[in-house]
Design a protein around this motif. Structure first.
Motif, PDB file in Angstrom:
ATOM      1  N   SER B 114      -1.707 -21.867  28.844  1.00  0.00           N
ATOM      2  CA  SER B 114      -0.436 -22.545  28.590  1.00  0.00           C
ATOM      3  C   SER B 114      -0.598 -23.657  27.558  1.00  0.00           C
ATOM      4  O   SER B 114       0.378 -24.144  27.009  1.00  0.00           O
ATOM      5  CB  SER B 114       0.133 -23.115  29.892  1.00  0.00           C
ATOM      6  OG  SER B 114      -0.745 -24.098  30.409  1.00  0.00           O
ATOM      7  N   VAL B 115      -1.837 -24.073  27.318  1.00  0.00           N
ATOM      8  CA  VAL B 115      -2.087 -25.072  26.289  1.00  0.00           C
ATOM      9  C   VAL B 115      -3.066 -24.497  25.278  1.00  0.00           C
ATOM     10  O   VAL B 115      -4.117 -23.974  25.643  1.00  0.00           O
ATOM     11  CB  VAL B 115      -2.682 -26.375  26.873  1.00  0.00           C
ATOM     12  CG1 VAL B 115      -2.870 -27.400  25.768  1.00  0.00           C
ATOM     13  CG2 VAL B 115      -1.801 -26.930  27.977  1.00  0.00           C
ATOM     14  N   SER B 116      -2.685 -24.563  24.040  1.00  0.00           N
ATOM     15  CA  SER B 116      -3.523 -24.037  22.973  1.00  0.00           C
ATOM     16  C   SER B 116      -3.632 -25.119  21.900  1.00  0.00           C
ATOM     17  O   SER B 116      -2.627 -25.552  21.349  1.00  0.00           O
ATOM     18  CB  SER B 116      -2.862 -22.769  22.436  1.00  0.00           C
ATOM     19  OG  SER B 116      -3.160 -22.587  21.083  1.00  0.00           O
ATOM     20  N   ILE B 117      -4.843 -25.579  21.677  1.00  0.00           N
ATOM     21  CA  ILE B 117      -5.037 -26.688  20.752  1.00  0.00           C
ATOM     22  C   ILE B 117      -5.810 -26.179  19.533  1.00  0.00           C
ATOM     23  O   ILE B 117      -6.985 -25.842  19.634  1.00  0.00           O
ATOM     24  CB  ILE B 117      -5.807 -27.837  21.439  1.00  0.00           C
ATOM     25  CG1 ILE B 117      -5.011 -28.345  22.657  1.00  0.00           C
ATOM     26  CG2 ILE B 117      -6.085 -28.971  20.456  1.00  0.00           C
ATOM     27  CD1 ILE B 117      -5.818 -29.238  23.578  1.00  0.00           C
ATOM     28  N   MET B 118      -5.120 -26.088  18.414  1.00  0.00           N
ATOM     29  CA  MET B 118      -5.764 -25.556  17.214  1.00  0.00           C
ATOM     30  C   MET B 118      -6.381 -26.676  16.391  1.00  0.00           C
ATOM     31  O   MET B 118      -5.769 -27.724  16.204  1.00  0.00           O
ATOM     32  CB  MET B 118      -4.748 -24.791  16.369  1.00  0.00           C
ATOM     33  CG  MET B 118      -4.440 -23.419  16.911  1.00  0.00           C
ATOM     34  SD  MET B 118      -3.264 -22.548  15.858  1.00  0.00           S
ATOM     35  CE  MET B 118      -1.737 -23.004  16.657  1.00  0.00           C
ATOM     36  N   ILE B 119      -7.584 -26.429  15.915  1.00  0.00           N
ATOM     37  CA  ILE B 119      -8.281 -27.412  15.098  1.00  0.00           C
ATOM     38  C   ILE B 119      -8.494 -26.828  13.700  1.00  0.00           C
ATOM     39  O   ILE B 119      -8.848 -25.647  13.572  1.00  0.00           O
ATOM     40  CB  ILE B 119      -9.632 -27.783  15.748  1.00  0.00           C
ATOM     41  CG1 ILE B 119      -9.370 -28.414  17.131  1.00  0.00           C
ATOM     42  CG2 ILE B 119     -10.438 -28.742  14.862  1.00  0.00           C
ATOM     43  CD1 ILE B 119     -10.620 -28.632  17.944  1.00  0.00           C
ATOM     44  N   ASN B 120      -8.269 -27.650  12.691  1.00  0.00           N
ATOM     45  CA  ASN B 120      -8.397 -27.206  11.299  1.00  0.00           C
ATOM     46  C   ASN B 120      -7.441 -26.080  10.933  1.00  0.00           C
ATOM     47  O   ASN B 120      -7.809 -25.152  10.211  1.00  0.00           O
ATOM     48  CB  ASN B 120      -9.837 -26.794  10.973  1.00  0.00           C
ATOM     49  CG  ASN B 120     -10.768 -27.997  10.900  1.00  0.00           C
ATOM     50  OD1 ASN B 120     -10.386 -29.048  10.387  1.00  0.00           O
ATOM     51  ND2 ASN B 120     -11.981 -27.850  11.411  1.00  0.00           N
ATOM     52  N   GLU B 121      -6.251 -26.129  11.468  1.00  0.00           N
ATOM     53  CA  GLU B 121      -5.209 -25.241  10.974  1.00  0.00           C
ATOM     54  C   GLU B 121      -4.663 -25.929   9.722  1.00  0.00           C
ATOM     55  O   GLU B 121      -5.433 -26.511   8.963  1.00  0.00           O
ATOM     56  CB  GLU B 121      -4.135 -25.039  12.076  1.00  0.00           C
ATOM     57  CG  GLU B 121      -3.478 -23.658  12.030  1.00  0.00           C
ATOM     58  CD  GLU B 121      -2.047 -23.690  11.520  1.00  0.00           C
ATOM     59  OE1 GLU B 121      -1.654 -24.694  10.917  1.00  0.00           O
ATOM     60  OE2 GLU B 121      -1.313 -22.699  11.736  1.00  0.00           O
ATOM     61  N   GLU B 122      -3.362 -25.936   9.495  1.00  0.00           N
ATOM     62  CA  GLU B 122      -2.866 -26.666   8.323  1.00  0.00           C
ATOM     63  C   GLU B 122      -3.118 -28.172   8.495  1.00  0.00           C
ATOM     64  O   GLU B 122      -3.354 -28.896   7.532  1.00  0.00           O
ATOM     65  CB  GLU B 122      -1.371 -26.387   8.143  1.00  0.00           C
ATOM     66  CG  GLU B 122      -0.811 -26.945   6.861  1.00  0.00           C
ATOM     67  CD  GLU B 122       0.664 -26.600   6.711  1.00  0.00           C
ATOM     68  OE1 GLU B 122       0.954 -25.556   6.111  1.00  0.00           O
ATOM     69  OE2 GLU B 122       1.512 -27.370   7.196  1.00  0.00           O
ATOM     70  N   ASP B 123      -3.046 -28.622   9.739  1.00  0.00           N
ATOM     71  CA  ASP B 123      -3.392 -30.004  10.070  1.00  0.00           C
ATOM     72  C   ASP B 123      -4.673 -30.008  10.900  1.00  0.00           C
ATOM     73  O   ASP B 123      -5.076 -28.983  11.431  1.00  0.00           O
ATOM     74  CB  ASP B 123      -2.246 -30.649  10.858  1.00  0.00           C
ATOM     75  CG  ASP B 123      -0.980 -30.748  10.010  1.00  0.00           C
ATOM     76  OD1 ASP B 123      -1.007 -31.504   9.024  1.00  0.00           O
ATOM     77  OD2 ASP B 123       0.004 -30.055  10.317  1.00  0.00           O
ATOM     78  N   HIS B 124      -5.309 -31.172  11.001  1.00  0.00           N
ATOM     79  CA  HIS B 124      -6.542 -31.254  11.777  1.00  0.00           C
ATOM     80  C   HIS B 124      -6.317 -30.779  13.208  1.00  0.00           C
ATOM     81  O   HIS B 124      -7.135 -30.074  13.781  1.00  0.00           O
ATOM     82  CB  HIS B 124      -7.061 -32.704  11.814  1.00  0.00           C
ATOM     83  CG  HIS B 124      -7.514 -33.206  10.480  1.00  0.00           C
ATOM     84  ND1 HIS B 124      -7.335 -34.501  10.062  1.00  0.00           N
ATOM     85  CD2 HIS B 124      -8.148 -32.582   9.449  1.00  0.00           C
ATOM     86  CE1 HIS B 124      -7.836 -34.658   8.849  1.00  0.00           C
ATOM     87  NE2 HIS B 124      -8.330 -33.506   8.449  1.00  0.00           N
ATOM     88  N   LEU B 125      -5.177 -31.188  13.763  1.00  0.00           N
ATOM     89  CA  LEU B 125      -4.925 -30.942  15.173  1.00  0.00           C
ATOM     90  C   LEU B 125      -3.513 -30.432  15.378  1.00  0.00           C
ATOM     91  O   LEU B 125      -2.561 -31.013  14.856  1.00  0.00           O
ATOM     92  CB  LEU B 125      -5.113 -32.273  15.928  1.00  0.00           C
ATOM     93  CG  LEU B 125      -4.958 -32.286  17.440  1.00  0.00           C
ATOM     94  CD1 LEU B 125      -6.025 -31.423  18.095  1.00  0.00           C
ATOM     95  CD2 LEU B 125      -5.047 -33.720  17.961  1.00  0.00           C
ATOM     96  N   ARG B 126      -3.395 -29.337  16.102  1.00  0.00           N
ATOM     97  CA  ARG B 126      -2.073 -28.854  16.485  1.00  0.00           C
ATOM     98  C   ARG B 126      -2.083 -28.532  17.967  1.00  0.00           C
ATOM     99  O   ARG B 126      -2.779 -27.617  18.400  1.00  0.00           O
ATOM    100  CB  ARG B 126      -1.682 -27.639  15.659  1.00  0.00           C
ATOM    101  CG  ARG B 126      -1.308 -28.048  14.258  1.00  0.00           C
ATOM    102  CD  ARG B 126      -0.608 -26.974  13.506  1.00  0.00           C
ATOM    103  NE  ARG B 126       0.069 -27.545  12.356  1.00  0.00           N
ATOM    104  CZ  ARG B 126       0.925 -26.873  11.595  1.00  0.00           C
ATOM    105  NH1 ARG B 126       1.201 -25.627  11.869  1.00  0.00           N
ATOM    106  NH2 ARG B 126       1.492 -27.465  10.583  1.00  0.00           N
ATOM    107  N   ILE B 127      -1.340 -29.331  18.707  1.00  0.00           N
ATOM    108  CA  ILE B 127      -1.287 -29.165  20.151  1.00  0.00           C
ATOM    109  C   ILE B 127      -0.073 -28.314  20.487  1.00  0.00           C
ATOM    110  O   ILE B 127       1.050 -28.678  20.132  1.00  0.00           O
ATOM    111  CB  ILE B 127      -1.166 -30.539  20.848  1.00  0.00           C
ATOM    112  CG1 ILE B 127      -2.354 -31.415  20.486  1.00  0.00           C
ATOM    113  CG2 ILE B 127      -1.024 -30.370  22.355  1.00  0.00           C
ATOM    114  CD1 ILE B 127      -2.160 -32.896  20.802  1.00  0.00           C
ATOM    115  N   GLN B 128      -0.311 -27.188  21.132  1.00  0.00           N
ATOM    116  CA  GLN B 128       0.792 -26.283  21.441  1.00  0.00           C
ATOM    117  C   GLN B 128       0.868 -26.047  22.940  1.00  0.00           C
ATOM    118  O   GLN B 128      -0.135 -25.750  23.575  1.00  0.00           O
ATOM    119  CB  GLN B 128       0.541 -24.965  20.712  1.00  0.00           C
ATOM    120  CG  GLN B 128       1.576 -23.905  20.998  1.00  0.00           C
ATOM    121  CD  GLN B 128       1.277 -22.603  20.267  1.00  0.00           C
ATOM    122  OE1 GLN B 128       1.575 -22.431  19.113  1.00  0.00           O
ATOM    123  NE2 GLN B 128       0.665 -21.668  20.968  1.00  0.00           N
TER     124      GLN B 128
END
Ligand SMILES: [Zn+2]
Ligand SMILES: [Zn+2]
Lengths: 174, 354
Positions: B114-128
Motif C-alpha cells: 500500500s506504500v511505494s516509495i520511489m527513489i531517483n525517479e524524476e525527483d529524489h523521493l516520491r512517496i506513493q
C-alpha cells in the motif's frame, strides 16, 4: 475545444509559443502530450510535456522588445548545477533546487500559466520550517537596521544588531 | 537476491478489500514529490550522486519497524529482471519512468504494497500511497505521515515562496498529486463522458486512461487527479478532488440507473455477451479484454451477474497485462501468443465461476 492532435479528447493544455515574433497556438490533450513526449523524452525534437512547458517559457519572445543591457535570460546559469536558462527552457525541468533561485525572474509567468498561482501556501517542513521563520525575522530586522542607521539612531542599531546575532546563533545551533 | 514476493502475486494485499464506493471508485492514490537540498535532481545526477541519494533515503524506512505501516523492502531496479520491472509497473507500484530513465532507481515497498516509495525517479523521493475504493483523505494522511518520517532526517529542498522544489515545474509547491481511479462505463455508454471530463478540466483537475499509454482509457477506467500543485493548500487540493469525485460518482450512478430503467434488456444482453465471449474465446486482445471485463464489472455492480467477485476482476485486470502473462506462461511470448494465453486465463477463471 478538441485536441488538435487526436481530435477526440478535449484539449487540456493550451498555450501560445512565440518564436521570432511568430505566434503559434497549441491545444492538446494530456494523453497526446504524454504519448509524443514518451517517444523522445526531453529532447528538443520531442513534443514532450516538458517541451510543451518550454513553450510557456517563451524563450525567444522574451528577448525581443525589451532592450535590457543585462545578460540575455537564456544565458543565465545556475551556479550550483550549471544548467543554463536555455537548457531549462528546452528540457522543461530544473537541474537542481538552486535553479529556482537563478531562474526566478522567468518563473512567475510560467507558474501563473501552469498553476494560476506563484506562491506556496501549503505544508512547511517542520525542521527547515523553523529556520525559515528565523530567516524571515532576520530579514525584517536587517531592514529595520538599515533604516535606523540612515536615521543615525545608533543605540537602536546596536540593539537590533544584537538581536540579529542572537537569531543567527540560534539558526547555527539548529 | 532481490525480494520477488512483489512480482509473484497479481493483486496487492491492499486491493483485496473494497473501500467506500468501490462499485465506481477502484482505487485512490496519493503521491508526493520531494528532493534533497544541494544535490542535483536525478535528471542531472551522475551515477555516484544518484547512489548517494539512495544511501541517504533507503535506510530511513528500510528495516525500520517504527513507521507503523509494516516492514519496508528495498528493491533496486538494477538488480531486477526486465519482466519483474514490467510487472511492478502493471501493478502501479512503480512508474514507467523509474524503469526507463533512472540511474540507481529503487523502490521501497511495505508488505501489503500500500506504500511505494520511489527513489531517483524524476525527483529524489516520491512517496506513493494506494488505497482501495474512495479514500482520498486517508491516502493523503498516510502520505504526509511518511513524509514527516523522512523529514526528520532529510533536509528537503524547500523555499518559503515556492514550497517544495521539484524537478518539473508542474509539481512545485505541494508536490502533491492525488488521484482516484474510476470505472465509468455508464457515462461512456450514454456519451456524457466528454462533457464531464471537460468540466473536470475546468476546475483544475485532469482525467486520463489508467496506464497512460494508448489512446483510450482501457476498460472505461479513468484517473482523475489534481493539476495544480502551487498556490493551494494540500487540504484544498484533497477537498477539491474529493468534491468533484463525489459528483462524478453521482452522475455515474444516475446514468447506471437510467440504463437499467430505459434499456435493461439491451444492457443485460451486452453484459451476458461479454461474459460469454470471455468464457469461450480462444484469442483475446488486451483492448477487448479490458472492455469486456468492464462490462462484467458493471454486471456485477448492477446485480445482473452474481460472480465473479470484484477482487477477482481486479486481479484479472492486472493478470491480463503482457508482463504478467509472460510471467505466468513464458518469458518470450509474441503478442499473438499473449492473446492466446490471455484468452486461456480468462476462460479458466470465468468458465469455472458459474
Ligand atoms: Zn489528443
Ligand atoms: Zn541548478
Amino acid at each position: 475545444m478538441l485536441c488538435q492532435e487526436c481530435g477526440v479528447r478535449p484539449a487540456t493544455l493550451h498555450f501560445t509559443k512565440i518564436v521570432n515574433g511568430e505566434k503559434t497556438e497549441f491545444h492538446i490533450c494530456e494523453n497526446c502530450a504524454r504519448e509524443k513526449g514518451e517517444l523522445i523524452p526531453g529532447t528538443s525534437g520531442g513534443f514532450s510535456i516538458h517541451s510543451l512547458l518550454s513553450g510557456l517559457l517563451d524563450l525567444e519572445g522574451s528577448s525581443k522588445g525589451k532592450s535590457s543591457p543585462e545578460a540575455k535570460p537564456q544565458e543565465v546559469r545556475c551556479e550550483e548545477c550549471g544548467m543554463t536558462y536555455r537548457q531549462f527552457s528546452k528540457l522543461g525541468r530544473f537541474g537542481c533546487s538552486s535553479c529556482y533561485k537563478f531562474f526566478d525572474k522567468g518563473l512567475d509567468p510560467l507558474f501563473k500559466r501552469v498553476h494560476g498561482n506563484t506562491s506556496h501556501v501549503g505544508k512547511i517542513p517542520k525542521r527547515i520550517g523553523a529556520q525559515i521563520q528565523f530567516k524571515r525575522q532576520i530579514d525584517e530586522l536587517k531592514e529595520q537596521l538599515q533604516q535606523v542607521i540612515a536615521q543615525e539612531e545608533f543605540e537602536r542599531a546596536a540593539e537590533l544588531r544584537d538581536q540579529i546575532r542572537k537569531l543567527e546563533k540560534e539558526i547555527a545551533q539548529e | 537476491m532481490p525480494d520477488l514476493r512483489f512480482t509473484e502475486q497479481a493483486l496487492s494485499e491492499w486491493m483485496r478489500s473494497g473501500g467506500s464506493h468501490s462499485e465506481i471508485v477502484i482505487s485512490t492514490r496519493v503521491r508526493i514529490a520531494r528532493n534533497i537540498q544541494h544535490h542535483p535532481f536525478p535528471l542531472l545526477a551522475t551515477k555516484n550522486q544518484a547512489d548517494e541519494i539512495l544511501d541517504v533515503l533507503a535506510p530511513v524506512v528500510d528495516q525500520n519497524q517504527e513507521t507503523g505501516y509494516g516492514t519496508f523492502h528495498l528493491l533496486k531496479l538494477d538488480e531486477l529482471e526486465e519482466l519483474d520491472k514490467k510487472v511492478l509497473v502493471e501493478k502501479h507500484l512503480i512508474s514507467p519512468n523509474l524503469v526507463n530513465d533512472s540511474r540507481s532507481g529503487a523502490v521501497l515497498l511495505n508488505e501489503d504494497e500500500s506504500v511505494s516509495i520511489m527513489i531517483n525517479e524524476e525527483d529524489h523521493l516520491r512517496i506513493q500511497c494506494l488505497f482501495p475504493g474512495f479514500q482520498v483523505q486517508e491516502a493523503w494522511e498516510r502520505a504526509t505521515a511518511i513524509d514527516d518520517i523522512f523529514e526528520e532526517t532529510v533536509d528537503y529542498a524547500f523555499d518559503d515562496r515556492r514550497g517544495y522544489l521539484t524537478s518539473c515545474p508542474t509539481n512545485v509547491g505541494t508536490g502533491l498529486r492525488a488521484s482516484v481511479m474510476m470505472h465509468l462505463p455508464a457515462l461512456v455508454m450514454t456519451q456524457q463522458i466528454s462533457r464531464i471530463l471537460s468540466a473536470v478540466n475546468q476546475v483544475g483537475l485532469t482525467a486520463r486512461g489508467i496506464y497512460g499509454e494508448g489512446s483510450e482509457a482501457a476498460g472505461n477506467v479513468f484517473q482523475i487527479s489534481n493539476q495544480i500543485t502551487l498556490g493551494q493548500t494540500e487540504a484544498e487540493i484533497i477537498d477539491n478532488l474529493h468534491g468533484v469525485a463525489v459528483q462524478i460518482i453521482e452522475h455515474e450512478s444516475n446514468a447506471r440507473q437510467r440504463l437499467l430503467d430505459d434499456s435493461a434488456l439491451r444492457i443485460t444482453d451486452r453484459i451476458m455477451r461479454s461474459y460469454g465471449i470471455l468464457s469461450y474465446a480462444a484469442v483475446m486482445e488486451l483492448k477487448e479484454a479490458s472492455q469486456r471485463l468492464s462490462d462484467i464489472r458493471l454486471g456485477v455492480d448492477l446485480g445482473i451477474l452474481k460472480a465473479p467477485s470484484i477482487s477477482v476482476l481486479n486481479e484479472l485486470n492486472v493478470k491480463t497485462q503482457p508482463g504478467f502473462l509472460q510471467k505466468m506462461f513464458g518469458e518470450k511470448l509474441s503478442s499473438a501468443e499473449c492473446d492466446m494465453y490471455r484468452a486461456k486465463l480468462l476462460r479458466d477463471t470465468l468458465g469455472t465461476t458459474h
